[in-house]
Design a protein around this motif. Sequence first.
Motif: not given
Length: 740
Positions: A105-109, A136-144, A155-159
Motif C-alpha cells: 500500500x502507498x500509505x505504508x511507505x 521496491x521496483x519503482x524509483x519514484x516510490x523509493x525517492x518519495x 527530491x534528492x537525486x540518488x542511486x
Amino acid sequence: MATSEGLITVRTGMQPDSLKLSAQLQILKLLHKAAFQLDETLGDKSSGKTFYLRGIQGQVSRPVWNRDYFYLNGKIQEIREYLKENCVHTVSDDLLTLALDIFSRYDNRRRMGVEVIVLTMLATPTMTRWEIPEKYHSTYFVIDMLVSCRHRFQKPSAAFFWSKQSEAIIMCTFRQSSNLSRLVLPLCNDMLLKAIAVYCRNLRELEIQLSLDATEEGLLALAGRSGQERDQGFHKHWDSSLYIHKDFGSAKEWYIKDSLLFTPPCSSKRTLPPRQCDTLLPTYPTGFGCLKLVRFRLSGDFIFPPMAARAKFNKYDSGPVIETGLYALLIYLKNITKFTCGFTPLVIARLRSVLPPDIYENLRIPLQQLSLGWEESLEVEELKAIAKLCPDLVELKGVSVGILDDQYRGERHLQDAVMCNFLKSFHNISQLSSNLKLTCLNSFLCYSGSVLTSLTCSTLVLSTKDLLVMRKCCVNLEKLEGRFSVDNTVDRAPGDYHANHSTEFSDLSTLSVFIDSPWSAWKCEVAKYPWRALKHLDLNGRLSCRVMQLLVAQADSIETLSITNWPNEMVSGGMAFDDTWIPALFEANPLPNVREMTLRMDSDHYVEEGFLTKTSLTHLLQHAQLNCPKLEKVVGEWTKVPDREISQMEEECAKRGLHVKIRNAEPYREFQNSEDNDRYYGMNEGYWRNQAVNPLDLPPGPVPQVAQGAGATSEEIQFRHKRIWGYIYRPYKSEPQESS
C-alpha cells in the motif's frame, strides 16, 4: 472483530473481520514487533550512531563494512523454526500473501527495512513462492519514501541498492528455499543472481529488476554459464559496466535508510550507445543455474546496445549494459516458454548475427509467447530469423507493418508481403493480435484459422466477403476483439493488395449479397458459418449496423458482448447509434446465453443525436425477459434516461425474474436537463466512505445493525484506521462474513 484500545476499528457499513483474518493480523503484528527489535539490536541501527539528514525522512546511518549479520540471520532462523513448528505451510502462505498486500500500500511507505525482515521470516523451507512488494521496483516510490516534505524540499537525486544487511538476510533466505518455484526480486546485483542460481535451482518463474552495478556475469549465472573457465567466483571486469565502489561517488556521501543503501548518482561518463557484440563471447558451464525456468521477466531500466542504437529517442541511456547475458538465457534455458525483457524479438533476431552458422542452424527456442513492438525496427532477415528460431509460438501479439525498419517505408506492397509471409510461418498459433489488411489476415486464417481461439485485429473493412471468410476459417474461435472501420467504399471500390488472395477462398467469389442487402438476404449466407464456440465478442471502431450483424449472428454461446462505436463521417449522417441498432442486434442473434452487454460511444467522442432513447432500452429489457435469462449487466448510451427511471426499470425486471443492473456509459456527459440531477444523489456520502474520513466528527462506536443483504446507510461513516508502527494493518479488501 479487530479492536484497538477498546475501540472498534472495522469499517462500518462492511462485514466484520473473520476470525481467520483477525488471527492473521495479530500474528503479523507480533512478527513486525520482533523485526523492529532485531533491527534495533542486531542490524545497521544497532551501532547507536544514527543521525538525520536535511529533507530525509527518519534516521539514517553510515555503511560499516566490517559488520557481519550472523547473529541477525540466526535470530531470523529461530523465528522460522518456530513458525514451522506451530504453523502449517498453508498458514505461512496466507501470512505471506497478507503481508505483501499490506506492505504494497502507498500509505505504508515507511519502515521498508523492517518489511524485508518480516518477509524473510515468513520464507519457510516448504514455501514455493516468495517476492518483494512492488514498491521496491519503482524509483519514484523509493525517492518519495526517502523525502520528508515533498513540497518544501526538492527530491534528492540518488542511486539506491540493497544494503549489506538486506543482502545478507535475502541470501540467507535463499539458502533454505530450494523448493521455490516463483521468485520476484528487485535490485539484483551479481551476488544475488549467483545466489539464486546456486540455491534456487527449481525455479519455474523468475521476475527480476537489475541494480545499477549488475553485469553480464549475473545473467550468465542464471543460465548456468560463466565468462571465465577457472576462478568463476572472481568478479570479472566487463566493458561499459558500472561498479559501486568506483562510479557512485565517495563512500563518505553514502548512507543507509531502512533496507536500502543510497549513493550519489552515477558520476562516470559512458559512451552511449555502447558497442554491440559482433560475436558471442565464449562461456563455460558452472554446474548450477536455474535451468528449469519456464517464465522469465526482466523489468526496470537497463541498456541493450542494439536497442539503444535503434531507438529514435534517448530512452535507453540509464541502467546496466546487458547483452551477452540475454543471449545466454535464450540459448541455454531449454524449457523457457515466456521471455519478457521489453524487446524480446530483437534479442532473438540478433542471435543470427552473433552465433556461428552451425550453432544457429541447430538452435530452436521453445518460446510460446511473443510480443512484437514498433521500436525494434526489424529488418526482413531478422523476421525470418524469429520465424526459424521460434516455430512453436502459441501466442503472437503486435503483428503489423509498423514493426519494420524505416528503410521499407513507402513500399507498401513489400511491407504487406513480408508480414503476410511471416505470419504464415507459424502453424500452432491459438492467440493472435494483429493490425494487417483483412485479406492478408484471411490468407493466414485459411491455413491455420482452425487452431485459433482468441483473435484481436484492427483493420479496414473493404469487402463484406472478408468477414464471411473470417467466420468460415475461425470455427473454434472463443474470443474476438476487433476494431473494424467502415466507410462508403465497402463492396464498391477495389482494394490495393500485394497479391490476389481471393483465389485462396474462391468458394465465396460468387457471393450475391453486399453491404446494402437486407438482413433477410444475408441470413442464409451467415448461417453456413456459425460461431459455435464464441463466448466473448468486443467490437470497436467505426461500425455500421450491418457489419455488427454479420459478426454477431449465429453465435449462440456469446456471454459477453461489447460494442464501442465512433462517429463515422464517411457514412451519410455520421450516426454512431440510434434505436434501430437494438432490434437489428436481436434480429441477428437473440443472445440466449449473454451475461453482460455494452453498447456505448468511445469515451473521446460525443454525438448527441446518436444517443439511444428509452424506447430502445424498453425493447431490450422486454426481449431479455423472454430470451436472455442469464443477463446480469447492461451498459449503454441511454444518457437521456434519468437514473431514477433506470432504477425503476431494474426493479420491474427483478419482479419478473430478471436480475439485471443497468448503467449509463462512462464518462458521463454534461447535462442541461434538470431531471438528471438525481444522477449525483448520494455522491458526498460515498466520497466520505471511500476516503475514510469522518466529516461529522462522530465518535467511533459499535457497528449499527443493518438488515441482512442491505448496504451501508447514509449515517454509516467509514473511520480511518489507526496506525501501528506507522502502518495501517488492513488488507485491501474485507473478507465476506463467514456463514455460521
